[in-house]
Scaffold this active site. Structure first.
Site, PDB file in Angstrom:
ATOM      1  CG  ASP A 198      -3.714  -4.897  -5.358  1.00 25.11           C
ATOM      2  OD1 ASP A 198      -4.234  -3.834  -4.992  1.00 25.11           O
ATOM      3  OD2 ASP A 198      -2.490  -5.019  -5.570  1.00 25.11           O
ATOM      4  NE  ARG A 217      -6.561   2.568  -5.795  1.00 26.62           N
ATOM      5  CZ  ARG A 217      -5.568   2.143  -5.009  1.00 26.62           C
ATOM      6  NH1 ARG A 217      -5.226   0.864  -4.985  1.00 26.62           N
ATOM      7  NH2 ARG A 217      -4.927   2.976  -4.230  1.00 26.62           N
TER       8      ARG A 217
HETATM    9  N1  URA Z   1       1.065   0.571  -3.040  1.00 25.38           N
HETATM   10  C1  URA Z   1       0.225  -0.457  -3.234  1.00 25.38           C
HETATM   11  O1  URA Z   1       0.627  -1.610  -3.231  1.00 25.38           O
HETATM   12  N2  URA Z   1      -1.069  -0.200  -3.424  1.00 25.38           N
HETATM   13  C2  URA Z   1      -1.568   1.044  -3.438  1.00 25.38           C
HETATM   14  O2  URA Z   1      -2.749   1.204  -3.619  1.00 25.38           O
HETATM   15  C3  URA Z   1      -0.684   2.116  -3.260  1.00 25.38           C
HETATM   16  C4  URA Z   1       0.643   1.850  -3.052  1.00 25.38           C
END
Ligand code: URA
Ligand code: CA
Length: 435
Positions: free
Chosen positions: A162, A169
């Site tokens: 992530d 992203r």
């Molecule tokens: N907060 C997050 O943790 N992830 C995202 O993709 C967007 C906001």
């Protein structure tokens, strides 16, 4: 042999990826065998084509499995975590922890510092002299079993996929994708060991999601993921068209949390905490209905046991719990100033993120990772949307360690708007989504 190019094409054409295909992509990206440019194309394909429920759950679990997972199985009871999608002056975590712990709901919180208008939960708690979160995992588990509440600093390598994906992203215009946001948030909660999750999805000008439709879609996506991966999850959509409560600042918010645990807090903060808290107590199976849960929460506020729980929590982690009875022992700003209304009227707008930025300029939050937080400073709103004000009355009290707050005042005047006609207070709780 799977090839990333084929999987990008599959998603580009709107087809559903299998569990193994999603695992292949996330594992390959985490270990570095799939390059950024292919993942960029992949996330853009998701941005346009979306993901099915099954794909979202698979993506979330693949990210959970990309790193360490916190094992809370030695803690008795159902661990319910609360997550907020971020707001301004959101003091709910500080209130909810002791509040639900007073009803024996285990609160095992891993928390961070982070950037923003004010500090994270850990920064706020450091306004309490001696309080620390650098504890060993065993001690953390013991404290939760004994007191039902403890906070530990972030450690371990949680959801590295992530972290990498979010950063990518950010620079490829693919943050604003509901399946990607939902899986990102849920992966972190699940890796942190939650059995059940209560989500507070903020909506309005000060929130990540500005419209109720977008907020509902995100809430449903997260609730869908949670329930599909075996963690009971629900979401409340709550207002962030103006800051929550009155205080925006670290020690100021700790004081606001104390007031709320005493039953003397701001109406909106109190109501949101009772709503979120009821769902937490219910999901933890400590009450048979939401109504019963709410009554139980109101009772631990009235009889003082929620406040007592805060004292136990603070002192168990080295904190000076006497601040609960005397909040002036927390860091105090050198100067206070009033932002006086320039005319008679009704407050019609308090642009939450801009007001939050004003607090950050005073030093309440971090603009960069290196910034040092001033725990004493911040803002206390004296009026909220819908309130009537007379010329010269205070709209905001500014707590500062700088003598010159002219730029802060200017920003506040620009972002707290008055109307000559009556204005309704915004709806606080828009929706509750359970599936
Ligand atoms: N907060 C997050 O943790 N992830 C995202 O993709 C967007 C906001
Ligand atoms: Ca607040």
């Amino acid at each position: 042999m799977m090839r990333m190019v084929d999987l990008i094409e599959k998603k580009r054409d709107g087809l559903e990826l299998t569990t193994d295909e999603i695992k292949y992509i996330i594992n390959g990206y985490t270990e570095g065998s799939i390059p950024d440019y292919q993942i960029s194309a992949f996330t853009m394909a998701i941005f346009f084509k979306g993901m099915t429920e099954k794909e979202r759950a698979d993506l979330t679990l693949a990210m959970v499995e990309s790193g360490d997972q916190i094992n809370l199985s030695d803690i008795e009871g159902i661990k319910v975590d609360k997550h907020s999608t971020g707001g301004v002056g959101d003091t709910t975590t500080l209130v909810l922890g002791p509040l639900v712990a007073a009803l024996d709901v285990p609160v095992a919180k891993m928390s961070g510092r982070g950037l923003g208008h004010t500090g994270g939960t850990i920064d706020k708690l450091e306004a309490v002299k001696g309080f620390h979160v650098e504890i060993e995992n065993d001690e953390f588990i013991d404290l939760v079993n004994k007191n039902k509440i403890a906070v530990i600093g972030q450690s371990g390598n949680l959801t590295p996929a992530d972290k990498k994906l979010y950063a990518l992203r950010d620079v490829t215009a693919t943050v604003d994708s509901i399946p990607l946001i939902a899986s990102s948030i849920m992966s972190k909660k699940i890796a942190a060991g939650a059995d059940a999750i209560v989500l507070d999805v903020k909506t309005g000008a000060g929130a990540f999601m500005k419209t109720i439709d977008d907020s509902r879609e995100l809430a449903k996506a997260m609730v869908g993921i949670g329930n599909n991966v075996g963690r009971r999850t629900m979401a409340v959509i709550s207002d962030m068209s103006q800051p929550l409560g009155f205080a925006i600042g670290n020690a100021l918010e700790v004081k606001e949390a104390i007031d709320t645990l005493k039953g003397e807090g701001p109406e909106d903060l109190t109501e949101l905490c009772l709503t979120l808290g009821s769902h937490m107590v219910y999901l933890a199976e400590k009450a048979d209905s939401l109504a019963e849960a709410r009554t139980m929460l109101e009772n631990v506020i009235k009889d003082g046991s929620a406040l007592e729980k805060l004292k136990v929590f603070l002192s168990s982690q080295g904190g000076d719990a006497s601040i609960v009875d005397d909040p002036s022992k927390m860091p105090q700003a050198q100067y206070t100033f009033e932002l006086e209304a320039k005319e008679d009227g009704y407050v019609s707008e308090i642009v939450a993120d801009e007001v939050g930025t004003a607090a950050m300029i005073l030093g309440a939050g971090r603009a960069t990772k290196e910034s040092i937080i001033d725990l004493a400073v911040g803002l206390v709103l004296r009026k909220k949307i819908g309130d009537q004000v007379a010329k010269g009355e205070s709209l905001v009290t500014i707590y500062s360690n700088f003598e010159d707050v002219s730029s802060v005042k200017e920003k506040l005047y620009e972002n707290i708007k008055l109307s000559s006609t009556k204005v309704d207070a915004p709806i606080l709780i828009h929706e509750e989504i359970t599936e």
